[in-house]
Design a protein around this motif. Structure first.
Motif, PDB file in Angstrom:
ATOM      1  N   SER A  62       0.832  -1.206   0.000  1.00  0.00           N
ATOM      2  CA  SER A  62       0.000   0.000   0.000  1.00  0.00           C
ATOM      3  C   SER A  62       0.863   1.251   0.000  1.00  0.00           C
ATOM      4  O   SER A  62       2.021   1.235   0.429  1.00  0.00           O
ATOM      5  CB  SER A  62      -0.940   0.019   1.207  1.00  0.00           C
ATOM      6  OG  SER A  62      -0.253   0.401   2.368  1.00  0.00           O
ATOM      7  N   SER A  63       0.275   2.334  -0.453  1.00  0.00           N
ATOM      8  CA  SER A  63       0.978   3.619  -0.488  1.00  0.00           C
ATOM      9  C   SER A  63       1.273   4.126   0.922  1.00  0.00           C
ATOM     10  O   SER A  63       2.127   4.977   1.109  1.00  0.00           O
ATOM     11  CB  SER A  63       0.152   4.650  -1.265  1.00  0.00           C
ATOM     12  OG  SER A  63      -1.108   4.807  -0.649  1.00  0.00           O
ATOM     13  N   GLU A  64       0.563   3.565   1.908  1.00  0.00           N
ATOM     14  CA  GLU A  64       0.761   3.966   3.303  1.00  0.00           C
ATOM     15  C   GLU A  64       1.867   3.168   3.986  1.00  0.00           C
ATOM     16  O   GLU A  64       2.119   3.332   5.172  1.00  0.00           O
ATOM     17  CB  GLU A  64      -0.547   3.821   4.069  1.00  0.00           C
ATOM     18  CG  GLU A  64      -1.640   4.729   3.528  1.00  0.00           C
ATOM     19  CD  GLU A  64      -2.990   4.434   4.150  1.00  0.00           C
ATOM     20  OE1 GLU A  64      -3.106   3.472   4.942  1.00  0.00           O
ATOM     21  OE2 GLU A  64      -3.936   5.159   3.835  1.00  0.00           O
ATOM     22  N   SER A  93      -9.294  -1.119   2.215  1.00  0.00           N
ATOM     23  CA  SER A  93      -8.965   0.299   2.269  1.00  0.00           C
ATOM     24  C   SER A  93      -8.094   0.747   1.097  1.00  0.00           C
ATOM     25  O   SER A  93      -7.727   1.910   1.029  1.00  0.00           O
ATOM     26  CB  SER A  93      -8.233   0.600   3.585  1.00  0.00           C
ATOM     27  OG  SER A  93      -6.985  -0.074   3.606  1.00  0.00           O
ATOM     28  N   GLN A  95      -7.433   2.374  -2.003  1.00  0.00           N
ATOM     29  CA  GLN A  95      -8.230   3.326  -2.765  1.00  0.00           C
ATOM     30  C   GLN A  95      -7.920   3.195  -4.253  1.00  0.00           C
ATOM     31  O   GLN A  95      -6.779   3.026  -4.643  1.00  0.00           O
ATOM     32  CB  GLN A  95      -7.932   4.740  -2.295  1.00  0.00           C
ATOM     33  CG  GLN A  95      -8.348   4.951  -0.852  1.00  0.00           C
ATOM     34  CD  GLN A  95      -8.017   6.337  -0.356  1.00  0.00           C
ATOM     35  OE1 GLN A  95      -7.519   7.157  -1.094  1.00  0.00           O
ATOM     36  NE2 GLN A  95      -8.301   6.584   0.904  1.00  0.00           N
ATOM     37  N   GLY A  96      -8.969   3.257  -5.046  1.00  0.00           N
ATOM     38  CA  GLY A  96      -8.802   3.217  -6.491  1.00  0.00           C
ATOM     39  C   GLY A  96      -8.705   1.814  -7.060  1.00  0.00           C
ATOM     40  O   GLY A  96      -8.507   1.640  -8.251  1.00  0.00           O
ATOM     41  N   GLU A 122      -1.774  -1.435 -10.160  1.00  0.00           N
ATOM     42  CA  GLU A 122      -1.125  -0.348  -9.442  1.00  0.00           C
ATOM     43  C   GLU A 122      -2.030   0.866  -9.561  1.00  0.00           C
ATOM     44  O   GLU A 122      -2.292   1.360 -10.656  1.00  0.00           O
ATOM     45  CB  GLU A 122       0.254  -0.038 -10.033  1.00  0.00           C
ATOM     46  CG  GLU A 122       1.002   1.004  -9.220  1.00  0.00           C
ATOM     47  CD  GLU A 122       2.439   1.180  -9.661  1.00  0.00           C
ATOM     48  OE1 GLU A 122       3.025   2.207  -9.272  1.00  0.00           O
ATOM     49  OE2 GLU A 122       2.962   0.325 -10.380  1.00  0.00           O
ATOM     50  N   SER A 123      -2.544   1.317  -8.415  1.00  0.00           N
ATOM     51  CA  SER A 123      -3.462   2.449  -8.436  1.00  0.00           C
ATOM     52  C   SER A 123      -2.686   3.746  -8.588  1.00  0.00           C
ATOM     53  O   SER A 123      -1.474   3.802  -8.369  1.00  0.00           O
ATOM     54  CB  SER A 123      -4.301   2.489  -7.152  1.00  0.00           C
ATOM     55  OG  SER A 123      -3.517   2.937  -6.067  1.00  0.00           O
ATOM     56  N   LYS A 124      -3.405   4.808  -8.919  1.00  0.00           N
ATOM     57  CA  LYS A 124      -2.759   6.110  -9.061  1.00  0.00           C
ATOM     58  C   LYS A 124      -2.227   6.612  -7.727  1.00  0.00           C
ATOM     59  O   LYS A 124      -1.358   7.476  -7.677  1.00  0.00           O
ATOM     60  CB  LYS A 124      -3.709   7.121  -9.701  1.00  0.00           C
ATOM     61  CG  LYS A 124      -4.948   7.429  -8.898  1.00  0.00           C
ATOM     62  CD  LYS A 124      -5.847   8.387  -9.642  1.00  0.00           C
ATOM     63  CE  LYS A 124      -7.149   8.600  -8.879  1.00  0.00           C
ATOM     64  NZ  LYS A 124      -8.062   9.439  -9.632  1.00  0.00           N
ATOM     65  N   ASN A 125      -2.751   6.033  -6.628  1.00  0.00           N
ATOM     66  CA  ASN A 125      -2.263   6.417  -5.289  1.00  0.00           C
ATOM     67  C   ASN A 125      -0.983   5.661  -4.893  1.00  0.00           C
ATOM     68  O   ASN A 125      -0.424   5.905  -3.857  1.00  0.00           O
ATOM     69  CB  ASN A 125      -3.338   6.129  -4.227  1.00  0.00           C
ATOM     70  CG  ASN A 125      -4.578   6.954  -4.449  1.00  0.00           C
ATOM     71  OD1 ASN A 125      -4.560   7.962  -5.124  1.00  0.00           O
ATOM     72  ND2 ASN A 125      -5.676   6.501  -3.870  1.00  0.00           N
ATOM     73  N   GLY A 126      -0.598   4.699  -5.737  1.00  0.00           N
ATOM     74  CA  GLY A 126       0.609   3.932  -5.443  1.00  0.00           C
ATOM     75  C   GLY A 126       0.356   2.597  -4.775  1.00  0.00           C
ATOM     76  O   GLY A 126       1.307   1.886  -4.445  1.00  0.00           O
ATOM     77  N   ASP A 127      -0.915   2.221  -4.571  1.00  0.00           N
ATOM     78  CA  ASP A 127      -1.237   0.891  -4.009  1.00  0.00           C
ATOM     79  C   ASP A 127      -0.972  -0.151  -5.089  1.00  0.00           C
ATOM     80  O   ASP A 127      -1.335   0.032  -6.254  1.00  0.00           O
ATOM     81  CB  ASP A 127      -2.699   0.822  -3.575  1.00  0.00           C
ATOM     82  CG  ASP A 127      -3.000   1.753  -2.408  1.00  0.00           C
ATOM     83  OD1 ASP A 127      -2.144   1.894  -1.525  1.00  0.00           O
ATOM     84  OD2 ASP A 127      -4.117   2.311  -2.400  1.00  0.00           O
TER      85      ASP A 127
END
Length: 134
Positions: A62-64, A93, A95-96, A122-127
């Motif tokens: 995840s991006s987090e 959780s 996103q995208g 790979e989402s635009k949020n980096g997930d």
């Protein structure tokens, strides 16, 4: 086909027992076809067992900063999906990323006994979510 229907009709009317119907239907099946079918069933079962022993790998980054790496046999993933309707380690959780589509894709690919990448998102949020069979 017509003979088989007559046998089933006689069974339905109570003129013969289920055991007799089974014997009659077996007698109508040519021996070569029976042997080929038995071999094909055994071969299919062997291939299915080999596939079920393969590993499904699930990687979530995840991006987090959450990182998950799960490795389970195909059989276990099938059972988990059947019972829970969810993949282990895939967080809702993210996103995208549409998890319903991922689940549908995974189920379809496992049913088709696919090998290799199933999902690579790979989402635009980096997930990042990767699911593959190896």
């Amino acid at each position: 086909m017509e003979e088989q229907l007559r046998i089933l009709k006689m069974l339905e009317e109570g003129k013969i027992t289920a055991e007799q119907a089974s014997e009659f239907l077996t007698a109508l099946t040519p021996q070569k076809e029976t042997e080929a079918t038995s071999y094909e069933v055994a071969e299919t079962e062997r291939v299915n067992l080999e596939y079920d022993k393969r590993m499904v790998r699930i990687v979530v980054d995840s991006s987090e900063g959450d990182k998950v790496n799960v490795q389970l046999p195909v059989t276990a993933i099938r059972q988990i999906l059947k019972v829970t309707g969810k993949l282990p380690a895939v967080s809702e959780s993210l996103q995208g990323i549409e998890l319903t589509e991922i689940l549908d894709t995974v189920v379809d690919c496992l049913d088709a006994e696919a090998i290799g990448d199933i999902v690579n998102v790979e989402s635009k949020n980096g997930d990042i979510v990767k699911v593959y069979v190896g």
